[in-house]
Scaffold this motif. Structure first.
Motif, PDB file in Angstrom:
ATOM      1  N   GLY A 172       0.821  -1.202   0.000  1.00 17.19           N
ATOM      2  CA  GLY A 172       0.000   0.000   0.000  1.00 17.19           C
ATOM      3  C   GLY A 172       0.853   1.250   0.000  1.00 17.19           C
ATOM      4  O   GLY A 172       1.849   1.344   0.714  1.00 17.19           O
ATOM      5  N   THR A 173       0.495   2.233  -0.822  1.00 15.10           N
ATOM      6  CA  THR A 173       1.141   3.542  -0.780  1.00 15.10           C
ATOM      7  C   THR A 173       0.271   4.561  -0.056  1.00 15.10           C
ATOM      8  O   THR A 173       0.752   5.612   0.334  1.00 15.10           O
ATOM      9  N   ARG A 174      -1.018   4.239   0.102  1.00 12.68           N
ATOM     10  CA  ARG A 174      -1.937   5.040   0.901  1.00 12.68           C
ATOM     11  C   ARG A 174      -2.773   4.071   1.720  1.00 12.68           C
ATOM     12  O   ARG A 174      -2.758   2.860   1.483  1.00 12.68           O
ATOM     13  N   LYS A 175      -3.541   4.627   2.650  1.00 11.09           N
ATOM     14  CA  LYS A 175      -4.279   3.740   3.547  1.00 11.09           C
ATOM     15  C   LYS A 175      -5.405   2.991   2.848  1.00 11.09           C
ATOM     16  O   LYS A 175      -5.909   2.008   3.379  1.00 11.09           O
ATOM     17  N   ASN A 176      -5.819   3.456   1.663  1.00  8.57           N
ATOM     18  CA  ASN A 176      -6.952   2.809   0.992  1.00  8.57           C
ATOM     19  C   ASN A 176      -6.574   2.299  -0.388  1.00  8.57           C
ATOM     20  O   ASN A 176      -7.372   2.308  -1.309  1.00  8.57           O
ATOM     21  N   ASN A 177      -5.293   1.862  -0.567  1.00  8.25           N
ATOM     22  CA  ASN A 177      -4.941   1.299  -1.863  1.00  8.25           C
ATOM     23  C   ASN A 177      -3.895   0.207  -1.690  1.00  8.25           C
ATOM     24  O   ASN A 177      -3.359  -0.019  -0.596  1.00  8.25           O
TER      25      ASN A 177
END
Length: 1079
Positions: free
Chosen positions: A755-760
């Motif tokens: 993940g690079t962001r919390k939702n991806n």
């Protein structure tokens, strides 16, 4: 719209898109847009807050502003409307708010002193300048006074006071004689910061001149001189023998009594000083004494800031530049000479005028959008914040349901055209203020293109390029790209669209040629622009010049045959030794060669063929060696040294098959060293054109070999020969051979999901190269699904090397597969790898934190671990943040800088060490994952017990005569508890013979000790340590000075000391000098 050398509007477009992310709109610098859009006023130039003017000139008070429509201006003076029209001396510059006060026809500038403020107004709001305090420079005359001669005893201290008249700004002070000769200054005689001249002790030679204080005023550039002081020095030795000035004991030689230092400025033992953050702190200590004292500076509980501190005025002044809160505390100066020392403590408090943390910025919104103005400042004392709108207090403005004030923030919701205004934030404390203007402008503008239309872009095949499409609109438009006016939006695979709207094509192919259209759309309409992309063949030198050896006087031809795109203009030029070649009458340059007639020795060197078009170029280099005429040697092999082999030649491809080909070549001359190996290299023109790779290696006896090939690769081969000297130049390339295609036989490696962001979750892999693609249009089938669920696989086809899965839960495992596919079919079934979606910050803090003090410098921690589902990621560590709140010793400054201790893994306990004893600490704990820190636990407090002190500082051993030894020391830098005393251990030694050790205990306030020597021959070794209730701390060891005769074991040395009236001979057989020792 190409990336090379972008015009100015490209930078405006990039800035525009960055600001899009924060929900605000930036107006481009395009004049046509600037002139069309309405904008509230903005102050662009103003005079400084404290405006001091020269009374001989006209007064200018600056105020410039911009806006659309152009703003009008008015002023207040001392908070009342200033009617410029009623004063004939005052005018305002055209299209400006700058005031001009003219005194050519008379008038007194002092009448216009006061506080001024400028108001710039148009129909969308009012902006304010700072409150400008206007003062007229003053340089008053020095009052006349008759000064009697100053009578002073030689050796006594003296202060000559300057007392300059108060000017504005303050004058520069310097001392000279009445004949305008500078007064020589040194550590004995120097000028203080207040302008007074200080003599640490007066000497007879000080009567040789007089002393006049001078004041230089800034604006008038005039110097005023005070009546001169004359000195009358009373002395016990009226002869001013200049030879005594360099005498080692000048004062005794002149009969001047020696005395311990005392402070002339500041007086007493302690003082205090306040300084503002960002200013320079100047501390000054001037001491009297005979001999002249030395000054040293210290900071209690810490070191002087080496990067900001500097010493001035012969160490009498300490300047710390750009002061910050960490520079507060207690400083002390130590004045010392051989008679003793004294100190003065200066308590420094650092205050701060307001300074910006977040200065409010102009806010441009579309109708219905939300935004905020933030005005955040700090200072000491904490500044207060006052909001105004169009120059009036915000609380007196009509209520606005779309506006909410929350302390230092104004929040706007669902803004409308009527919300336009200029807001002022005034933050102030007792030391100053900051005033900032920030306007809120609401625009509704259909999309507009900012670049020229229908541009032509030409790009070389296989290169990377970027098409820019700068645009503007409010609300911020969305941008999409299309090719040849049809198909879906271009993004993914070989295309990548940046957030500012630019389209990048990662590797240009022939089929990428065409017309590209960018379309910007918002609720008010759309706009589009087109660019025509032409793909050109690269410029390549296919027959390169070869290294040659030629005899002087012969003819040499260097070949350079080039293949290029016929629509581009080709230029072929030559370099010699990397410099442009001058084509003389012995040379002939043709399109595909360079001929040199009558070769001379000066022609030797490297020759580079440069084939270039307006888009690209290619280079090829060869070396020409020129031999002088000489007789042919009888032994040819002995005369010619060994060299690298010549390049192989005449490459031929035969036995063409689907997965193999036979390559045959003719070896070049081995140059007296047998060829040991041949290396076959290949190049392909699809993925990495122009890059050669090693294919296989064969013995030097082979000149024909069968090469195993991969499907669907357009091969080209070359051969390199190797002997013990080195490698040959590569052969000329073979003809190309393309193998037929097939489905891939492998899948990409290094598949990962992170993940690079919390939702991806970003799925990445290493792309396959040309020899593993096996066919055209290589692509990847990416599949993913939640682990341990029965949901079906998601899949997408990707042409690049990454794919981002959006809208994922926080940190959950996924099964991932990546399969290669080309136009001939799919690769084998891929392996399944496990990846994880993005982490979020932990939701919980460690609980039930318990602290147990282990000793004076360490504690043990124990805590309850957090539940795994609250970590929201991979638990990296538990972390303790702790800081030293205070010392249990009164008036001891401590640094409250936060420190941290890490405890990796999922553990419930740990140890924090390297603490300061006898101190109050605070501690908080967090859990840390890959995203960062979670919330902090409840703050815990603990106290470290007493420890042993550090070593006493500045331990000094002096021997004024042969009967006594004086010891002095300073308190430890880190007491680590309440000092209860000092322990001194000493013993006599004479060579290798040691005396009995004697122990002395002193009170904590005693820092001096005088010892009576038992004999004048032995030396003494002293060991000193400080004590607390816990015990003795680190010790420091010094030895008494060696007597002058100690290094001479025979009689004849006659040491002299001031305490002996009848010096005696001392024999010291076997004496040696012992080094200082520290335990």
């Amino acid at each position: 719209m190409a990336r090379q050398q972008p015009p100015p509007w490209v930078h405006a477009a990039v800035l525009l898109c960055l600001l899009c992310l924060s929900g605000a709109i930036e107006i481009p610098m395009d004049p046509s847009i600037q002139n069309e859009l309405s904008q509230p006023p903005t102050i662009t130039k103003q005079s400084v807050k404290d405006h001091i003017v020269d009374p001989r000139d006209n007064i200018l008070i600056e105020c410039e502003a911009k806006g659309n429509p152009a703003p009008s201006f008015h002023w207040t003076r001392n908070s009342r409307y200033f009617n410029i029209a009623k004063d004939p001396r005052v005018s305002m510059r055209r299209r400006s708010g700058t005031l001009v006060i003219d005194f050519r026809s008379g008038g007194r500038p002092e009448e216009y002193e006061g506080e001024y403020q400028c108001f710039a107004r148009n129909k969308y709001g009012t902006a304010l300048s700072n409150r400008i305090r206007l003062q007229v420079s003053k340089s008053p005359l020095w009052p006349k006074e008759n000064l009697d001669p100053v009578v002073v005893q030689e050796g006594a201290p003296l202060t000559l006071q300057c007392n300059p008249p108060p000017g504005l700004p303050s004058p520069v002070i310097f001392w000279m004689s009445s004949s305008m000769e500078p007064i020589t200054q040194d550590k004995r005689v120097s000028q203080g910061h207040n302008g007074d001249l200080y003599f640490s002790n007066v000497m007879l030679q000080d009567m040789q001149t007089d002393y006049s204080c001078n004041a230089r005023f800034h604006f008038t550039h005039t110097i005023q001189q005070k009546n001169a002081f004359t000195l009358k020095v009373l002395t016990n030795n009226p002869y001013n023998d200049s030879s005594l000035r360099n005498h080692p004991d000048m004062y005794s030689a002149r009969g001047v009594a020696e005395r311990t230092p005392s402070f002339m400025y500041p007086q007493g033992t302690a003082s205090s000083q306040m300084v503002l953050r960002g200013m320079d702190l100047l501390l000054e200590c001037i001491a009297s004494g005979v001999p002249t004292p030395d000054i040293a500076w210290y900071k209690k509980g810490g070191d002087l800031p080496s990067d900001k501190a500097k010493f001035e005025n012969f160490n009498k002044a300490l300047r710390i530049t750009n002061v910050s809160e960490e520079d507060s505390g207690e400083y002390f100066c130590l004045a010392s000479n051989k008679m003793g020392s004294t100190r003065h403590t200066i308590s420094v408090r650092v205050k701060a005028a307001p300074y910006w943390l977040d200065e409010p910025k102009n806010l441009i919104l579309a109708p219905g959008e939300d935004g905020r103005l933030v005005c955040r400042a700090n200072g000491n004392p904490k500044p207060t914040v006052q909001w105004m709108i169009n120059g009036e207090p915000l609380q007196s403005a009509p209520p606005n349901p779309n506006r909410e004030v929350a302390g230092d923030t104004i929040i706007f919701r669902d803004t409308q055209i009527s919300s336009r205004a200029v807001y002022q934030c005034n933050t102030s404390n007792e030391h100053g203020y900051l005033l900032a203007n920030a306007f809120v402008s609401v625009l509704d503008v259909p999309p507009r293109m900012l670049s020229p239309r229908n541009q032509l872009i030409r790009v070389i095949l296989y290169n990377r390029t970027r098409l820019d499409c700068p645009f503007f609109g409010s609300p911020i438009p969305t941008l999409r790209w299309f090719k040849n006016g049809q198909g879906s939006n271009l993004d993914g695979g070989n295309y990548h669209v940046y957030e500012n709207g630019s389209l990048e094509i990662k590797m240009i192919r022939k089929e990428d040629q065409g017309i590209y259209t960018c379309v910007a759309t918002n609720i008010l309409g759309k706009a589009e622009n087109q660019v025509r992309l032409e793909v050109k063949d690269p410029t390549r030198i296919f027959r390169m010049p070869e290294d040659q050896v030629a005899k002087r006087g012969t003819t040499v031809q260097l070949e350079c045959r080039v293949k290029h795109d016929p629509s581009l203009k080709l230029t072929v030029s030559w370099l010699k030794d990397d410099e442009p070649l001058y084509i003389g009458n012995r040379m002939k340059k043709e399109d595909d060669s360079l001929t040199i007639y009558g070769v001379a020795e000066r022609d030797q060197g490297s020759y580079t063929c440069v084939a270039s078009t307006e888009l690209d170029q290619d280079l090829a280099k060869a070396y020409l060696t020129v031999l002088a005429d000489q007789a042919t040697p009888t032994n040819h092999l002995a005369a010619l040294p060994k060299g690298r082999p010549d390049r192989p030649r005449d490459l031929e491809l035969t036995d063409l098959a689907e997965r193999s080909v036979r390559l045959t070549w003719i070896p070049g001359d081995d140059n007296n060293s047998p060829i040991t190996d041949f290396v076959v290299q290949f190049e392909e023109d699809q993925f990495q054109p122009g890059v050669w790779h090693d294919h296989s290696k064969f013995p030097g006896s082979v000149n024909s070999a069968v090469l195993q090939l991969s499907p669907y690769v357009n091969y080209q081969f070359r051969v390199i020969a190797i002997n013990e000297v080195g490698s040959s130049h590569p052969s000329l390339p073979s003809e190309r051979y393309r193998t037929s295609g097939a489905p891939p036989e492998s899948n990409p490696a290094d598949v990962k999901g992170e993940g690079t962001r919390k939702n991806n979750m970003e799925i990445t892999w290493t792309p396959m190269n040309a020899t593993s693609a096996f066919g055209p249009n290589l692509r990847y089938i990416v599949k993913w699904r939640r682990r341990e669920t029965r949901e079906s696989w998601n899949n997408v086809t990707v042409w690049g090397s990454r794919y981002v899965v959006g809208q994922t839960p926080v940190y959950v495992p996924y099964e991932i597969r990546v399969q290669a596919e080309n136009d001939f079919g799919k690769g084998p079934e891929p392996d399944t790898v496990i990846g994880y979606s993005g982490e979020d910050y932990p939701r919980a803090a460690p609980t039930d934190v318990k602290i147990r003090v282990l000793n004076s410098t360490a504690i043990s921690l124990q805590w309850n671990r957090v539940y795994p589902d609250t970590v929201q990621g991979q638990l990296r560590e538990y972390r303790a943040y702790y800081w030293r709140e205070s010392s249990l010793l009164k008036n001891l400054w401590v640094s409250q800088k936060r420190q941290q201790a890490s405890f990796p893994g999922d553990r419930p306990r740990g140890v924090v060490s390297r603490l300061f004893p006898y101190s109050n600490y605070k501690l908080e704990m967090v859990v840390v994952n890959g995203r960062g820190d979670g919330p902090r636990s409840e703050t815990k407090e603990f106290t470290t017990p007493e420890g042993v002190p550090s070593a006493p500082r500045r331990f000094r051993v002096r021997q004024p005569n042969l009967e006594t030894i004086n010891l002095e020391w300073d308190h430890p830098e880190h007491p680590n508890g309440i000092l209860i005393g000092y322990t001194l251990k000493y013993l006599a030694f004479n060579g290798t013979k040691l005396g009995k050790q004697i122990v002395e205990n002193f009170s904590p306030n005693q820092t001096k000790f005088t010892m009576q020597r038992a004999d004048p021959v032995s030396r003494y070794r002293f060991t000193l340590s400080a004590r607390t209730q816990v015990g003795s701390g680190e010790a420091v060891t010094e030895e008494s000075p060696a007597p002058p005769n100690e290094a001479t074991p025979t009689a004849g040395a006659r040491p002299w000391s001031p305490g002996l009236t009848n010096p005696t001979r001392v024999r010291c057989p076997g004496c040696c000098s012992l080094p200082a020792h520290r335990p």
